[in-house]
Motif scaffolding. Structure first.
Motif, PDB file in Angstrom:
ATOM      1  N   LEU A  85       0.828  -1.201   0.000  1.00 46.77           N
ATOM      2  CA  LEU A  85       0.000   0.000   0.000  1.00 46.77           C
ATOM      3  C   LEU A  85       0.866   1.256   0.000  1.00 46.77           C
ATOM      4  O   LEU A  85       0.594   2.199  -0.730  1.00 46.77           O
ATOM      5  CB  LEU A  85      -0.911  -0.023   1.233  1.00 46.77           C
ATOM      6  N   GLU A  86       1.911   1.259   0.794  1.00 42.41           N
ATOM      7  CA  GLU A  86       2.839   2.393   0.851  1.00 42.41           C
ATOM      8  C   GLU A  86       3.976   2.238  -0.157  1.00 42.41           C
ATOM      9  O   GLU A  86       4.391   3.199  -0.794  1.00 42.41           O
ATOM     10  CB  GLU A  86       3.426   2.529   2.259  1.00 42.41           C
ATOM     11  N   HIS A  87       4.471   1.019  -0.287  1.00 42.23           N
ATOM     12  CA  HIS A  87       5.647   0.757  -1.113  1.00 42.23           C
ATOM     13  C   HIS A  87       5.452   1.172  -2.577  1.00 42.23           C
ATOM     14  O   HIS A  87       6.355   1.746  -3.184  1.00 42.23           O
ATOM     15  CB  HIS A  87       6.024  -0.724  -1.031  1.00 42.23           C
ATOM     16  N   LYS A  88       4.287   0.900  -3.126  1.00 41.40           N
ATOM     17  CA  LYS A  88       4.049   1.196  -4.544  1.00 41.40           C
ATOM     18  C   LYS A  88       4.194   2.689  -4.828  1.00 41.40           C
ATOM     19  O   LYS A  88       4.714   3.080  -5.864  1.00 41.40           O
ATOM     20  CB  LYS A  88       2.662   0.695  -4.964  1.00 41.40           C
ATOM     21  N   VAL A  89       3.731   3.518  -3.904  1.00 41.14           N
ATOM     22  CA  VAL A  89       3.847   4.972  -4.076  1.00 41.14           C
ATOM     23  C   VAL A  89       5.296   5.401  -3.896  1.00 41.14           C
ATOM     24  O   VAL A  89       5.817   6.219  -4.667  1.00 41.14           O
ATOM     25  CB  VAL A  89       2.925   5.719  -3.091  1.00 41.14           C
ATOM     26  N   LYS A  94      10.472   7.633  -5.863  1.00 40.99           N
ATOM     27  CA  LYS A  94      11.920   7.475  -6.037  1.00 40.99           C
ATOM     28  C   LYS A  94      12.314   7.646  -7.501  1.00 40.99           C
ATOM     29  O   LYS A  94      13.284   8.323  -7.826  1.00 40.99           O
ATOM     30  CB  LYS A  94      12.365   6.108  -5.518  1.00 40.99           C
ATOM     31  N   GLU A  95      11.538   7.058  -8.391  1.00 40.03           N
ATOM     32  CA  GLU A  95      11.800   7.198  -9.826  1.00 40.03           C
ATOM     33  C   GLU A  95      11.706   8.656 -10.264  1.00 40.03           C
ATOM     34  O   GLU A  95      12.467   9.109 -11.103  1.00 40.03           O
ATOM     35  CB  GLU A  95      10.826   6.343 -10.646  1.00 40.03           C
ATOM     36  N   LYS A  98      11.021  12.911  -6.350  1.00 38.17           N
ATOM     37  CA  LYS A  98      10.289  13.868  -5.527  1.00 38.17           C
ATOM     38  C   LYS A  98       9.071  13.214  -4.912  1.00 38.17           C
ATOM     39  O   LYS A  98       8.578  12.199  -5.391  1.00 38.17           O
ATOM     40  CB  LYS A  98       9.860  15.089  -6.353  1.00 38.17           C
ATOM     41  N   SER A  99       8.583  13.858  -3.846  1.00 33.87           N
ATOM     42  CA  SER A  99       7.343  13.396  -3.210  1.00 33.87           C
ATOM     43  C   SER A  99       6.148  13.849  -4.016  1.00 33.87           C
ATOM     44  O   SER A  99       6.159  14.934  -4.605  1.00 33.87           O
ATOM     45  CB  SER A  99       7.236  13.950  -1.797  1.00 33.87           C
ATOM     46  N   LEU A 100       5.128  13.032  -4.029  1.00 34.45           N
ATOM     47  CA  LEU A 100       3.892  13.358  -4.747  1.00 34.45           C
ATOM     48  C   LEU A 100       2.823  13.820  -3.770  1.00 34.45           C
ATOM     49  O   LEU A 100       2.892  13.543  -2.573  1.00 34.45           O
ATOM     50  CB  LEU A 100       3.401  12.138  -5.518  1.00 34.45           C
ATOM     51  N   LYS A 101       1.811  14.467  -4.300  1.00 36.26           N
ATOM     52  CA  LYS A 101       0.667  14.874  -3.485  1.00 36.26           C
ATOM     53  C   LYS A 101      -0.069  13.633  -3.025  1.00 36.26           C
ATOM     54  O   LYS A 101      -0.265  12.692  -3.782  1.00 36.26           O
ATOM     55  CB  LYS A 101      -0.290  15.748  -4.288  1.00 36.26           C
ATOM     56  N   LYS A 102      -0.465  13.644  -1.755  1.00 32.38           N
ATOM     57  CA  LYS A 102      -1.179  12.479  -1.197  1.00 32.38           C
ATOM     58  C   LYS A 102      -2.409  12.938  -0.488  1.00 32.38           C
ATOM     59  O   LYS A 102      -2.518  13.975   0.026  1.00 32.38           O
ATOM     60  CB  LYS A 102      -0.285  11.702  -0.240  1.00 32.38           C
TER      61      LYS A 102
END
Length: 102
Positions: A85-89, A94-95, A98-102
């Protein structure tokens, strides 16, 4: 296993928050990891528990409505033991670097 579920009562009008809340309560009480989002809920856990939860949610909505439309998407891997659930995001972030909006 990760499952995305959406349980929709048909013929109950436009505002469905009360119906959705009754299903989210069941999901919350299941003890499984989950994330509610605008179009459904992601649930993670052992496959038998997830399938049982889906059935409970669908049957609860059938108590509240004459017609129910349930959609389920499943992603199950044997090669990973990570909480997906967390790992996929995190791997997508990482690719992107940057961090994405959650």
């Amino acid at each position: 296993m990760i499952a995305e579920i959406s349980v929709i009562p048909i013929g109950k009008g436009i505002d469905l928050a009360g119906h959705v809340a009754s299903i989210v309560k069941i999901i919350d009480e299941s003890g499984l990891e989950y994330k509610l989002h605008a179009m459904g809920t992601l649930v993670e856990g052992e496959s038998d528990r997830v399938f049982d939860l889906i059935k409970k949610c669908h049957n609860k909505m059938l108590e509240l409505s004459e017609r129910v439309y349930t959609t389920v998407k499943i992603d199950e891997r044997k090669d990973k033991k990570t909480k997906m659930l967390e790992h996929k995001v995190l791997v997508v972030e990482k690719e992107l670097g940057k961090s994405l909006k959650k």
